[in-house]
Design an enzyme around this catalytic site. Sequence first.
Site, PDB file in Angstrom:
ATOM      1  N   GLU A 115       2.355  -2.706  -9.248  1.00  0.00           N
ATOM      2  CA  GLU A 115       0.969  -2.911  -8.810  1.00  0.00           C
ATOM      3  C   GLU A 115       0.028  -3.012 -10.011  1.00  0.00           C
ATOM      4  OE1 GLU A 115       0.898  -0.793  -4.440  1.00  0.00           O
ATOM      5  OE2 GLU A 115       0.689   0.482  -6.191  1.00  0.00           O
ATOM      6  N   GLU A 135       8.462   2.186  -2.368  1.00  0.00           N
ATOM      7  CA  GLU A 135       7.714   3.208  -1.640  1.00  0.00           C
ATOM      8  C   GLU A 135       8.266   3.456  -0.231  1.00  0.00           C
ATOM      9  OE1 GLU A 135       4.738   1.762  -4.707  1.00  0.00           O
ATOM     10  OE2 GLU A 135       6.442   0.979  -3.587  1.00  0.00           O
TER      11      GLU A 135
END
Length: 264
Positions: A115, A135
């Site tokens: 990210e 995640e």
Amino acid sequence: MKDLTTGPIKTRREGGILEVTLDRPKANAIDLATSRIMGGVFADFRDDEALRVAILRAEGDKFFCPGWDLKAAAGGDAVDGDYGVGGFGGLQELPDLNKPVIAAVNGICCGGGLELALSCDLILASETASFALPEIRSGTVADAASIKLPKRIPYHVAMDLLLTGRWFDVQEAKQWGLIREICAPDQLLDKAWELARLLESGPPLVYAAIKEVVREAEAMRFQEALDRITGRKFPTVDRLYGSEDLKEGQIAFTEKRDPVWRGR
């Protein structure tokens, strides 16, 4: 701004280029304190008119960044704690960052590390780089990636990566357009600096307008965004259209010479 030479974030500037190095052994994971430092560094970069381009890299060959420091979280860092002025990693939510940022990715780049790379404008990666959004395996959401990734690559590819958390290599990242160039490990930083110098020589007011328009237009219809450009309603566009640099670009074109950009 002074160079940082100790601690988890180190900086080096050369001319209009700022190199930012993440250095938190063993894996370059980011805790709250590191994120706040990064936010301060990138805010200073944004506000320093002498700086034109930033390079974000990481120390070591094995890890670029795995994202959030789970050991720090277990030790008391709250996942919803104070990440600093720019949000996680200093870049994801930094307002008005209208200068180019290059990510030079080596080794493992996953979770919040990916990210962070996605928050940069251009990504170069080592042949040994690998990527994932794992995640899902820890029962949480890759929040920034869930917003950004489907806008950067085909929807079904983005959903595959988000829903499975699978690893993908640098060749696949290049195939989907996530990275600009694949580099030999010992050439990655040199290539990043070569690109940074190219951008440093370019028109900073134009870069600023490009970044603001691209960022703000995401939430607009085409005609609304175009009207805001032609009506000089974006601050960076208004500054560009009234600048010496705009006149210099026009004159240099007619005189068949390279323009001299002054950022004013």
